[in-house]
Design an enzyme around this catalytic site. Structure first.
Site, PDB file in Angstrom:
ATOM      1  N   ASP A  43       5.068  24.215  -1.159  1.00 43.96           N
ATOM      2  CA  ASP A  43       6.524  24.210  -1.336  1.00 43.96           C
ATOM      3  C   ASP A  43       7.155  22.886  -0.912  1.00 43.96           C
ATOM      4  OD1 ASP A  43       5.872  24.523   1.309  1.00 43.96           O
ATOM      5  OD2 ASP A  43       7.401  26.043   1.728  1.00 43.96           O
ATOM      6  N   SER A  71       0.838  -1.198   0.000  1.00 47.45           N
ATOM      7  CA  SER A  71       0.000   0.000   0.000  1.00 47.45           C
ATOM      8  C   SER A  71       0.882   1.262   0.000  1.00 47.45           C
ATOM      9  CB  SER A  71      -0.949  -0.036   1.198  1.00 47.45           C
ATOM     10  OG  SER A  71      -1.946   0.956   1.091  1.00 47.45           O
ATOM     11  N   HIS A  73      -7.241  -5.544  -1.515  1.00 42.29           N
ATOM     12  CA  HIS A  73      -6.071  -4.690  -1.313  1.00 42.29           C
ATOM     13  C   HIS A  73      -5.031  -5.314  -0.389  1.00 42.29           C
ATOM     14  CE1 HIS A  73      -3.900  -0.883  -0.910  1.00 42.29           C
ATOM     15  NE2 HIS A  73      -3.935  -1.044   0.397  1.00 42.29           N
TER      16      HIS A  73
END
Length: 961
Positions: A877, A673, A930
């Site tokens: 940023d 994951s 998953h």
């Protein structure tokens, strides 16, 4: 307590008493040290008491010579002094007065442990040593003496106790008595049945049948329960339902325990009870009294044959009641029925046909394997298969068998039975197969390996030799009492197991039920509940490593934090020079799993690697981000601190560990994951430190915007909700009812937070995981305590939706931020683009692992991070985490495991990224969710093999500027 003579002729009670002893012994063996496991267990109706109410120990010590098991009464007596000595020894070991020389040791109440003790005492007393494995195949005193006298091994295990009968004898048994028919003046049941009789609790099916009936408004369930009194019967019934999470306090008004016994005339009921129920029952669900593959037809006749006659006699009296008879696959073919169980069920099916011809509606339901969740783990009705799986775990060896096990979940079986009883009402004779999803033996073995057990697959003969050699060493296995079914030429045909290549549901077997994928998943993952079992030779060496690293690797002389990791290696290879494999857990902020709980992938990895389980910075024991972290800093300081907890810093930490532990040699990484996101950052920033990279469900969208990520994620979540509600349509109303209640009432969670309807919807986090649908459904169905929200539901909501000790996970959106690319609460903004998730939509959709601004107001553990979370969401940023040019020219072998329908990492974006990264192979699958790698060891085997094959894609050319 009854006198011995009064129960000696009660075969049903004697069998249950023996089974109770075995259950208690098994419970004790699993939880106590060997020295504390009782050698002898005595079953009494009640404990003798002193006038002050305490137990009268003097009288209790005199109890125990009861004859409450088959063979405990005078039967076939000893014919030789050796047999007499054996009977005396067994009587002492088992606490019985009399022993039949041909009685089964285990059906007398013996256990694997007492068998070993008995053998030791026999040898110590001067008896000749004997072949324990052969004795266990026919565990009688006569066989004990025969083996001790070096008599030859019998050709048919079971010797004088055949488990089946043939031809005319079986046909004679299958004739329903002439008096079992409705009288001329008997009236039929009404068109809308509401009163159901369930004849016992002998398997894991009946509790679910009871639940399904009680879920219908206005219904009442009567259950035949063998018990000394009504109070004990109801407590037993309540306990069985509670074990499966099916008990509701309000059930007490519509659930009635009926004292009875299927082995007795009139079902063992009191006359007044029988007469009352004759007129007060509409439908009968009858499963029989015993499902033991070891028992002969003679032993099963009282409960399974005569008991079925009594059920039909009851159904024909006063009001004609439809009977729903639970049978087994293979019972429709008597020529293929090799054991007493299937023969007894075949006889019962013939009774149903004859009863229908006489005017008693009947339906037969043929079951294969039945699986259910009990006390949090999967439970199988088939004790032999359960014992076989457990024994393979303890032996570290499994036979190579081509077998298929058709299976249904107990819930699906109950749905089918109750639909037939309350909706079909029974018109004429019908047959139905409730087992059309098969699991192969090889899939079950893969499940064993998925829990971290190194199980070798060998030929059947070799596996059987290993088992028998272990038994000879007096080692105890779950399969020990069933050794008579483990024959030299294969598993006993009486088990009825079908070859995988040949398995089909025959046309004559009845109409198949709807597909039940849940049952298949339960059986396939059944071994996952065995994490507590010890395995010979499975020792691991685990070393802890704590290392100080810079908070900001660009400022090595600045503040430091501590990183924690565990090195794991197979004990037998502790000193070998093995390559390293770094495991990167999902997250962010989640701790790495402990070695004993990591799953089967670790077993596979340890076959050729030294594994490092890293708690990534900010989670677990690596300087975790907690409320204390926030309390010590201003919002601006907290943001400056948290900037250093992204994938680039984790990669730098890993490089420090690689230099320290691996001597600077390249190592492989396995990212699950979010760990896959880190793997791609590793390939971007430090590819020279890697020999190979494996990713499971976590290839990031290296060129995708955060808005694309959430658009794909919400779309998949809509599909997951649709599938969930299709599987559990009753939850549409339940979840809406819960949401309405929470909007209108101030409901508080254990920590004091208010439980709101939008927090309720966060239960959808589970929808993309294995058993995720079942997990959500089980939480929802325990929501109510009368008209209030139950405490258990409140605790479950906290566990499933909270962020205690994982606050960094609530800041997850910053993993998508980059230069000039603030996230700006992307999940919150994307939600507005999906009207399906509006609060008034029907159905009310559940939400996934998305993060929203309101969480930092409603979750107490997140409140200290509220201002910092807003600042992070607006930050533009951040450093870029992926170097697209370097990834395009990548030469490190990358293998990506991609799960179709992945809810947490959009498949479209994963595949788009793998097309961009050089030297990449993709293994796409729709078989797993998953967390598939964590549940199935074979997946990592396939990933490793893809690298070993050396068939890699050539690096892509770096595009010219």
């Amino acid at each position: 307590m009854d006198e011995p003579e009064s129960v000696a002729n009660d075969p049903g009670r004697t069998r249950r008493t023996a089974a109770l002893r075995e259950d208690v012994h098994r419970h004790a063996r699993e939880r106590l040290a060997p020295a504390m496991v009782p050698a002898r267990i005595v079953v009494v109706d009640e404990l003798p008491e002193l006038p002050n109410g305490k137990v009268d120990r003097a009288k209790l010590s005199a109890v125990g010579t009861e004859g409450t098991t088959p063979g405990a009464q005078p039967g076939k007596t000893a014919a030789t002094p050796a047999e007499a000595a054996g009977c005396a020894l067994w009587a002492d070991v088992l606490g019985l007065e009399h022993i039949d020389v041909e009685a089964d040791f285990f059906q007398l109440g013996g256990t694997s442990l007492t068998a070993v003790r008995m053998a030791a005492r026999w040898t110590a007393a001067g008896g000749a040593p004997f072949d324990m494995a052969r004795f266990l195949a026919e565990p009688t005193v006569r066989q004990l003496v025969r083996l001790a006298g070096r008599r030859p091994w019998p050709a048919e295990p079971g010797g004088a106790r055949p488990v089946r009968v043939e031809g005319e004898e079986l046909a004679r048994l299958a004739v329903l008595p002439a008096d079992v028919r409705p009288a001329v003046d008997v009236r039929p049941a009404g068109p809308s049945p509401t009163r159901v009789l369930v004849t016992g609790m002998s398997s894991c099916v009946e509790p679910f049948v009871i639940r399904k009936v009680l879920d219908r408004p206005g219904t009442t369930v009567h259950v035949v329960v063998p018990a000394p009194d009504a109070e004990s019967a109801f407590e037993l019934l309540q306990a069985r339902l509670a074990a499966h999470g099916l008990w509701r306090d309000e059930d007490a008004e519509r659930l009635i325990a009926v004292l009875g016994d299927l082995t007795q005339p009139y079902l063992g009921m009191q006359p007044e009870t029988y007469r009352r129920l004759e007129c007060g029952i509409d439908q009968v669900v009858h499963a029989g009294d015993c499902f033991d593959h070891r028992s002969s037809l003679e032993q099963l006749t009282p409960g399974n044959v005569l008991g079925t006659q009594e059920v039909l006699r009851f159904a024909a009296s006063e009001v004609v009641k439809a009977v729903h008879f639970v049978s087994v696959l293979g019972a429709d073919r008597p020529d293929a029925t090799a054991g007493g169980l299937r023969q007894s069920k075949w006889v019962g099916e013939q009774f149903m046909r004859q009863a229908t011809a006489r005017g008693i509606p009947a339906c037969t339901y043929r079951l294969g394997q039945v699986a259910a969740v009990r006390n949090g783990t999967v439970d199988l009705c088939d004790e032999f298969l359960a014992a076989m799986v457990r024994t393979c775990v303890s032996l570290r060896s499994a036979p190579d068998l081509d077998l298929a096990f058709p299976v249904a979940s107990a819930e699906h079986v109950a749905d089918t039975l109750v639909a037939g009883a309350l909706d079909g009402c029974g018109q004429g004779f019908a047959e139905r197969v409730v087992a059309d999803q098969a699991v192969s033996w090889r899939e079950i073995v893969s499940g064993i390996r998925s829990i971290g057990r190194a199980v070798q697959i060998v030929g059947y003969e070799q596996w059987r030799r290993t088992l028998l050699a272990s038994v000879e060493r007096s080692e105890i296995h779950a399969l020990t009492p069933f050794l008579s079914l483990v024959r030299p030429d294969g598993l006993c045909p009486s088990l009825g197991y079908a070859a995988g290549a040949d398995y089909v549901v025959s046309a004559s077997a009845g109409r198949a039920s709807d597909v039940d994928a849940a049952g298949r998943e339960l059986l396939r993952t059944y071994p996952a509940g065995f994490d507590h079992l010890r395995t010979a030779g499975s020792a691991l060496v685990v070393r802890e490593h704590r290392t100080r690293v810079p908070l900001d690797h660009a400022a090595p002389d600045g503040p430091t934090i501590e990183i924690y990791a565990q090195e794991v290696v197979d004990a037998e290879r502790e000193h070998d020079d093995l390559p390293w494999l770094l495991f990167l857990q999902g997250g962010p902020g989640a701790p790495c799993p402990a070695p004993e709980a990591a799953g089967g992938w670790l077993t596979t990895a340890l076959e050729g690697h030294r594994v490092l389980l890293l708690d990534q910075r900010g989670g677990g024991r690596s300087s975790p981000v907690t409320a204390r972290t926030a309390a010590a800093r201003s919002p601006a300081e907290l943001v400056a601190y948290l900037r250093h907890f992204r994938a680039d810093s984790i990669v730098a930490d890993a490089e420090v560990l690689r230099g320290k532990l691996a001597g600077g040699r390249p190592w492989s990484i396995l990212g699950q994951s979010y760990g896959g996101f880190i793997a791609l950052t590793y390939l971007s920033l430090a590819p020279g430190g890697l020999s190979a990279a494996f990713v499971s469900g976590g290839v990031p969208g290296i060129e995708a915007s955060v808005d694309e990520v959430y658009d794909h994620t919400y779309a998949e979540l809509v599909r997951k909700n649709a599938a969930y509600y299709a599987e559990y349509p009753e939850d549409v109303g339940e979840i809406r009812r819960l949401a309405t209640h929470l909007e209108e009432n101030d409901v508080r969670l254990p920590g004091g937070d208010r439980l709101t309807s939008r927090r309720l919807r966060l239960l959808g986090r589970n929808l993309g995981m294995s058993h995720g649908f079942e997990r959500v459904h089980n939480i929802v169905r325990q929501a109510w305590d009368g008209d209030e929200i139950s405490d258990s539901f409140r605790r479950a909501v906290v566990a499933e939706t909270g962020f205690v000790d994982m606050q960094l996970y609530a800041l997850q959106e910053f993993i998508y931020a980059g230069p000039g690319r603030p996230t700006d609460w992307a999940a919150h903004r994307a939600l507005a683009r999906f009207p399906e998730f509006e609060a008034g939509a029907v159905p009310l959709l559940l939400i996934g692992e998305m993060i929203y601004p309101w969480m930092f107001e409603e979750f107490g553990e997140l409140v200290p991070f509220a201002e910092a979370a807003g600042l992070l969401a607006g930050a533009a940023d951040f450093r870029a985490l992926y170097d697209l040019d370097r990834l395009t020219a990548n030469e490190v072998p990358l293998v990506a495991l991609v799960y179709d329908g992945d809810l947490y990492s959009p498949v479209e974006l994963q595949l788009r990224s793998t097309e961009k990264v050089g030297n990449t192979q993709v293994l796409a699958t729709d078989e797993f969710h998953h967390n598939g790698l964590m549940r199935n060891a074979t997946l990592l085997e396939r990933l490793l093999a893809m690298v070993k094959d050396g068939d890699h894609v050539r690096p892509k050319e770096i595009p010219e500027a």
